[in-house]
Design a protein around this motif. Structure first.
Motif, PDB file in Angstrom:
ATOM      1  N   SER A  57      42.395  29.095  36.156  1.00  0.00           N
ATOM      2  CA  SER A  57      42.809  30.220  36.994  1.00  0.00           C
ATOM      3  C   SER A  57      43.863  29.747  37.990  1.00  0.00           C
TER       4      SER A  57
ATOM      5  N   ASP B 237      43.166  38.184  31.541  1.00  0.00           N
ATOM      6  CA  ASP B 237      42.673  39.286  32.369  1.00  0.00           C
ATOM      7  C   ASP B 237      43.730  40.334  32.679  1.00  0.00           C
TER       8      ASP B 237
ATOM      9  N   ILE C 281      40.837  47.139  38.165  1.00  0.00           N
ATOM     10  CA  ILE C 281      39.704  46.376  38.689  1.00  0.00           C
ATOM     11  C   ILE C 281      38.935  47.161  39.751  1.00  0.00           C
TER      12      ILE C 281
ATOM     13  N   THR D 111      42.271  36.097  37.767  1.00  0.00           N
ATOM     14  CA  THR D 111      40.931  36.317  38.286  1.00  0.00           C
ATOM     15  C   THR D 111      39.888  35.681  37.373  1.00  0.00           C
ATOM     16  N   LYS D 112      38.713  35.556  37.924  1.00  0.00           N
ATOM     17  CA  LYS D 112      37.619  34.930  37.188  1.00  0.00           C
ATOM     18  C   LYS D 112      36.554  35.992  36.912  1.00  0.00           C
TER      19      LYS D 112
ATOM     20  N   THR E 140      35.031  38.130  39.536  1.00  0.00           N
ATOM     21  CA  THR E 140      35.665  39.207  40.300  1.00  0.00           C
ATOM     22  C   THR E 140      34.849  40.480  40.301  1.00  0.00           C
ATOM     23  N   GLU E 141      34.246  40.823  39.158  1.00  0.00           N
ATOM     24  CA  GLU E 141      33.540  42.100  39.097  1.00  0.00           C
ATOM     25  C   GLU E 141      32.207  42.074  39.831  1.00  0.00           C
TER      26      GLU E 141
ATOM     27  N   MET F   3      32.053  40.632  42.959  1.00  0.00           N
ATOM     28  CA  MET F   3      32.352  40.335  44.351  1.00  0.00           C
ATOM     29  C   MET F   3      31.905  41.479  45.259  1.00  0.00           C
TER      30      MET F   3
ATOM     31  N   PRO G 190      37.266  36.694  46.993  1.00  0.00           N
ATOM     32  CA  PRO G 190      37.602  36.116  45.687  1.00  0.00           C
ATOM     33  C   PRO G 190      38.949  36.591  45.154  1.00  0.00           C
ATOM     34  N   LEU G 191      39.235  37.869  45.309  1.00  0.00           N
ATOM     35  CA  LEU G 191      40.492  38.407  44.793  1.00  0.00           C
ATOM     36  C   LEU G 191      41.686  37.867  45.575  1.00  0.00           C
TER      37      LEU G 191
ATOM     38  N   GLN H  44      42.021  34.075  44.422  1.00  0.00           N
ATOM     39  CA  GLN H  44      42.459  33.885  43.045  1.00  0.00           C
ATOM     40  C   GLN H  44      43.865  34.425  42.810  1.00  0.00           C
ATOM     41  N   SER H  45      44.276  35.401  43.627  1.00  0.00           N
ATOM     42  CA  SER H  45      45.622  35.960  43.492  1.00  0.00           C
ATOM     43  C   SER H  45      46.671  35.175  44.265  1.00  0.00           C
TER      44      SER H  45
END
Length: 538
Positions: free
Chosen positions: A62, A171, A178, A214-215, A346-347, A349, A354-355, A358-359
């Motif tokens: 990532s 992703d 998201i 994202t993870k 991510t889903e 969180m 996290p977003l 990761q971004s």
């Protein structure tokens, strides 16, 4: 743009001729093209060899957008096809002895952005069809997972070699939905179905490499594929993507001198400017400082500093998620958390961290091994300014953004000259003449507004700064002055100043080396602007 070269100034002719051959791979993500056309390439092939030979068969990485993930994936592609001639003179040339060619299936999922379920399935059909023709599979009337499984087996049978599967930006089809409870599960199921054969085809696979921003959890995307090794925070691969300080000063040494000449500054000064604008990323700890490669290469190519990474596109999903979680501008970064708070699916969180991490909008800045806590913050000036510009419409109507940009220029001039009174007069006039946004009836709105505007000026700004006796609403530091600012709503500037004096906020900053100026501001909720202010020590 195929290539760009840096203008050469005041160089001997033979050196000029040599340096004019430097080509920067702006927007080029194909390893073979970079090598065949003699573009600048920062050598990451030592990492490629190590990952391919010493880690899991299934690897996930990532990194933020435009950080070199696609180029890295393309490098794996050329390597596993055995194209030895492309790697001459690189680190891997001394490591690899066999150069065995494998069949490679390379899926670039960035082609599937902004699609509904029907179009996503059509894109997967297109990707599979290309390889089905190559390996003479025929176009099967079956689901994507069945076709992928058949394709892997067919490639194995035809070549008598295990298959390499590369999935870049896995992703991408999901990022723009998201925040949508309806569309996310639908598209996620499509992608889970597509990836599902990877475990069942294990005997036929040599290597599987996936990249993304994202993870997503293995359960939601990769079904039973629970043996993926996530190297995103592995220390040996800290500099796998991005450009380190050492790489810049060695492999781009001449480029630094040319840029310094163009901007008429010293080499040390240009390094300082590049560091301030584009450096500061860490994806584990300890880690070398990493520069954003997209911004750094563009700066060398253009011969100037600009907002390249952020200017290349602010994902809509980021702004949507900031709104969803009610995150104020001053709440972005500046926190100490466990790894599970940002290196998380991510889903699942429950907050924006996290977003943002990761971004690439916040990054690791420090680590306390004793407490196992990571310090996260905005990486550099480019990201900070870009974020604030994106969030400004929440405080200033879109019709007024051009006036707001002009205002910031005048504010910078006033504050840079040490005239805070003039700056506050400008701000008062501006706010009183624009249509008002929502939520202007609480003090926090105005704190956020000042944070965004002061950040856009390029000065250091912080909010809710702890002191022995309380918290300062806003601290602003310029090259010559430190301002301690207290805000009130529908009270008086005297009340704000009394709080500064009562709690002796300036004492906290006595050793900062700058004169401390106290500023008390009262906002008028009825007029939606500054009511009055008081300044002491200017």
């Amino acid at each position: 743009m195929d290539f760009v070269t840096l203008q050469v100034i005041n160089r001997p002719k033979e050196e000029t001729d040599m340096m004019q051959q430097r080509l920067y791979p702006i927007g080029i993500q194909t390893f073979s093209e970079i090598r065949e056309k003699n573009y600048l390439y920062i050598d990451k092939t030592g990492y490629v060899y190590r990952i391919a030979h010493f880690d899991s068969k299934y690897v996930f990485l990532s990194r933020p957008r435009r950080f070199g993930k696609s180029l890295l994936t393309s490098t794996f592609h050329s390597y596993f096809e055995g194209r030895k001639e492309l790697f001459e003179g690189l680190a891997i040339d001394k490591l690899e002895k066999e150069w065995i060619p494998y069949p490679v299936l390379h899926f670039d999922m960035s082609m599937a952005k902004h699609m509904d379920e029907k179009r996503l399935k059509q894109m997967l059909d297109y990707m599979l069809s290309e390889y089905e023709r190559k390996y003479d599979c025929g176009i099967a009337d079956a689901d994507a997972n069945v076709r992928l499984a058949n394709l892997i087996k067919r490639a194995f049978e035809q070549t008598n070699r295990q298959v390499v599967v590369l999935i870049d930006e896995y992703d991408a089809p999901l990022l723009d939905v998201i925040h949508e409870e309806k569309n996310l599960p639908t598209l996620r199921n499509v992608m889970r179905n597509f990836y599902s054969p990877l475990k069942a085809c294990d005997p036929y696979l040599r290597f599987v490499f996936l990249t993304g921003i994202t993870k997503f959890s293995q359960l939601s995307i990769f079904s039973e594929l629970n043996n993926i090794k996530n190297i995103s925070m592995d220390e040996p691969y800290a500099a796998l993507c991005g450009i380190s300080e050492e790489e810049m000063q060695t492999q781009m040494s001449d480029d630094l001198d040319l840029l310094a000449d163009k901007l008429k500054v010293t080499r040390d000064e240009i390094i300082g400017k590049l560091k301030e604008n584009y450096d500061g990323y860490h994806f584990t700890w300890p880690s070398p400082d990493l520069y954003n490669p997209f911004s750094l290469l563009n700066a060398f190519a253009d011969g100037k500093m600009n907002s390249y990474w952020f200017g290349s596109g602010t994902p809509t999903y980021l702004i949507e998620m900031l709104n969803k979680y009610g995150v104020a501008p001053q709440q972005i970064g500046g926190q100490k958390v466990f790894a599970t708070a940002f290196d998380a699916p991510t889903e699942q969180m429950t907050n924006i961290t996290p977003l943002l991490y990761q971004s690439g909008y916040i990054t690791i800045k420090d680590y306390d091994a004793r407490l196992d806590l990571y310090t996260l913050n905005i990486p550099n000036k480019e990201v900070r300014l870009g974020l604030m510009e994106s969030l400004l419409p929440h405080y200033v109507p879109p019709t007024e953004t051009e006036r707001a940009a002009t205002l910031t220029a005048y504010l910078f001039d006033s504050i840079d000259r040490g005239n805070m009174n003039e700056a506050l007069q400008l701000l008062q006039t501006f706010l009183s003449t624009i249509p008002q946004c929502d939520n202007t009836d609480y003090e926090g709105h105005y704190q956020s507004l000042l944070y965004v505007i002061f950040s856009l000026l390029g000065f250091y700004v912080d909010v809710e700064v702890r002191t022995p006796r309380g918290r300062v609403d806003v601290v602003l530091r310029t090259h010559s002055t430190l301002y301690v600012i207290e805000l009130k709503l529908d009270k008086t500037a005297d009340a704000a100043m009394q709080q500064i004096d009562l709690k002796n906020y300036p004492e906290r900053f006595a050793l900062c080396g700058l004169p401390v100026v106290k500023v008390g501001i009262n906002f008028d909720s009825e007029r939606k602007t500054l009511g009055e202010w008081k300044i002491e020590g200017q």
